[in-house]
Scaffold this motif. Structure first.
Motif, PDB file in Angstrom:
ATOM      1  N   SER A 179       0.825  -1.206   0.000  1.00 45.36           N
ATOM      2  CA  SER A 179       0.000   0.000   0.000  1.00 45.36           C
ATOM      3  C   SER A 179       0.858   1.255   0.000  1.00 45.36           C
ATOM      4  O   SER A 179       2.073   1.205   0.208  1.00 45.36           O
ATOM      5  N   LEU A 180       0.188   2.402  -0.234  1.00 43.80           N
ATOM      6  CA  LEU A 180       0.797   3.732  -0.114  1.00 43.80           C
ATOM      7  C   LEU A 180      -0.189   4.593   0.672  1.00 43.80           C
ATOM      8  O   LEU A 180      -0.753   5.552   0.159  1.00 43.80           O
ATOM      9  N   LYS A 181      -0.398   4.242   1.914  1.00 47.71           N
ATOM     10  CA  LYS A 181      -1.500   4.831   2.672  1.00 47.71           C
ATOM     11  C   LYS A 181      -1.314   6.301   3.031  1.00 47.71           C
ATOM     12  O   LYS A 181      -2.265   6.959   3.454  1.00 47.71           O
TER      13      LYS A 181
ATOM     14  N   PRO B 101      -5.585   2.999  -1.909  1.00 50.21           N
ATOM     15  CA  PRO B 101      -6.192   1.980  -1.037  1.00 50.21           C
ATOM     16  C   PRO B 101      -5.275   0.774  -0.852  1.00 50.21           C
ATOM     17  O   PRO B 101      -4.457   0.453  -1.722  1.00 50.21           O
ATOM     18  N   SER B 102      -5.434   0.107   0.277  1.00 53.53           N
ATOM     19  CA  SER B 102      -4.659  -1.101   0.547  1.00 53.53           C
ATOM     20  C   SER B 102      -5.166  -2.245  -0.326  1.00 53.53           C
ATOM     21  O   SER B 102      -6.370  -2.379  -0.554  1.00 53.53           O
TER      22      SER B 102
ATOM     23  N   LEU C 267       3.620 -10.082   6.392  1.00 51.54           N
ATOM     24  CA  LEU C 267       2.833  -8.870   6.231  1.00 51.54           C
ATOM     25  C   LEU C 267       3.577  -7.891   5.332  1.00 51.54           C
ATOM     26  O   LEU C 267       4.597  -7.326   5.729  1.00 51.54           O
ATOM     27  N   PRO C 268       3.101  -7.663   4.115  1.00 52.80           N
ATOM     28  CA  PRO C 268       3.763  -6.695   3.224  1.00 52.80           C
ATOM     29  C   PRO C 268       3.698  -5.289   3.812  1.00 52.80           C
ATOM     30  O   PRO C 268       2.609  -4.802   4.125  1.00 52.80           O
ATOM     31  N   PRO C 269       4.821  -4.629   3.996  1.00 56.26           N
ATOM     32  CA  PRO C 269       4.808  -3.298   4.626  1.00 56.26           C
ATOM     33  C   PRO C 269       4.282  -2.223   3.690  1.00 56.26           C
ATOM     34  O   PRO C 269       4.355  -2.347   2.461  1.00 56.26           O
ATOM     35  N   ASP C 270       3.747  -1.174   4.274  1.00 61.76           N
ATOM     36  CA  ASP C 270       3.367  -0.001   3.494  1.00 61.76           C
ATOM     37  C   ASP C 270       4.648   0.670   2.991  1.00 61.76           C
ATOM     38  O   ASP C 270       5.646   0.751   3.706  1.00 61.76           O
TER      39      ASP C 270
END
Length: 280
Positions: A80-82, A132-133, A149-152
């Motif tokens: 993601s790019l939150k 969005p994730s 868990l793939p990091p942001d």
């Protein structure tokens, strides 16, 4: 008397501390810690020379747009790019219609609520939305990635030491585990489901190689999409997501430096004028 007792207690404390320190130092010298595979085989990334480096560095918008394309087509499936909104893409050269089109056509939609039924739903993205994730929650993310868990990626370039170079090195650093490592550290064999990468902290990373071949992305500007080029471009893009105001900050720094230089010259001139008749 109380002072004498306090002094004795303090002296005893210092004595015990000195003995402990001496014992620790003696043990460290006589029985040094054994080297681990991580210390021996971990590699440090090389400088990839991004245009944003240095005091006068500036982003190359064309490279940032290529990097965004790599993120969109390769990385966004898991990461993601939150902290980045679609409208922020205007800062790297996209026009307002292009930003609207990118947001509207983004595969992952924004979570929403159906006004008629009150049930969970989704809607198309608009420029003011953040990216969005790709997963509904952490449980879903882990379930799809072998419990990893793939990091942001929004701040990844700041979250890692030498971030831009680290990202590039990590993406291009996948390789077979060297025989020398297994010979020296047989217990360090890469576990099933992990991948050897000497640029990762413990040498074994859950993420499979995301960039696998030249031409994996077709650049709209005609640049040849080699694996190294794609890694460089997405590294530049993630540097921008972590520091989107770098150009402004550098320009302000240059302006401040020029101001201080002029101010110092004026102050020196004033000093010479005011005190010209005074012997020094």
């Amino acid at each position: 008397m109380p002072r004498i007792i306090a002094s004795l207690i303090g002296a005893a404390f210092v004595f015990v501390l000195a003995i402990a320190l001496f014992g620790t130092a003696k043990t460290a010298i006589e029985e040094p810690a054994k080297e681990s595979a991580e210390h021996v085989f971990h590699l440090h990334p090389e400088d990839i020379g991004l245009s944003s480096n240095g005091f006068f560095g500036k982003y190359d918008n064309q490279q940032l747009q290529r990097g965004f394309q790599v993120y969109k087509e390769v990385c966004s499936a898991c990461h993601s790019l939150k902290y980045v909104a679609f409208r922020d893409l205007a800062k790297i050269g996209y026009s307002e219609p292009e930003v609207k089109a990118i947001a509207n056509q983004w595969v992952i939609e924004q979570p929403s609520i159906n006004a008629d039924t009150g049930e969970a739903a989704t809607r198309k993205n608009v420029p003011s939305d953040r990216f969005p994730s790709p997963f509904a929650n952490e449980v879903a993310a882990r379930a799809a990635n072998n419990n990893a868990l793939p990091p942001d990626l929004s701040l990844m370039a700041k979250a890692r030491h030498d971030g831009s170079n680290y990202i590039h090195a990590l993406l291009t650093g996948y390789r077979a585990q060297p025989a020398a490592l297994l010979k020296e550290f047989p217990e360090a064999k890469t576990p099933s489901g992990l991948h050897y990468n000497p640029y990762f902290a413990n040498l074994n990373i859950a993420m499979p190689p995301p960039i696998t071949s030249d031409g994996q992305v077709t650049y709209s500007d005609g640049t040849k999409a080699t694996k190294d080029q794609m890694a460089r471009d997405v590294s530049a893009f993630l540097t921008w997501t972590a520091e989107p105001n770098l150009n402004t900050r550098h320009a302000a720094g240059v302006a401040a430096g020029i101001f201080l230089l002029i101010f110092c010259f004026l102050a020196w001139g004033a000093y010479q004028n005011v005190w010209r008749d005074v012997k020094h």
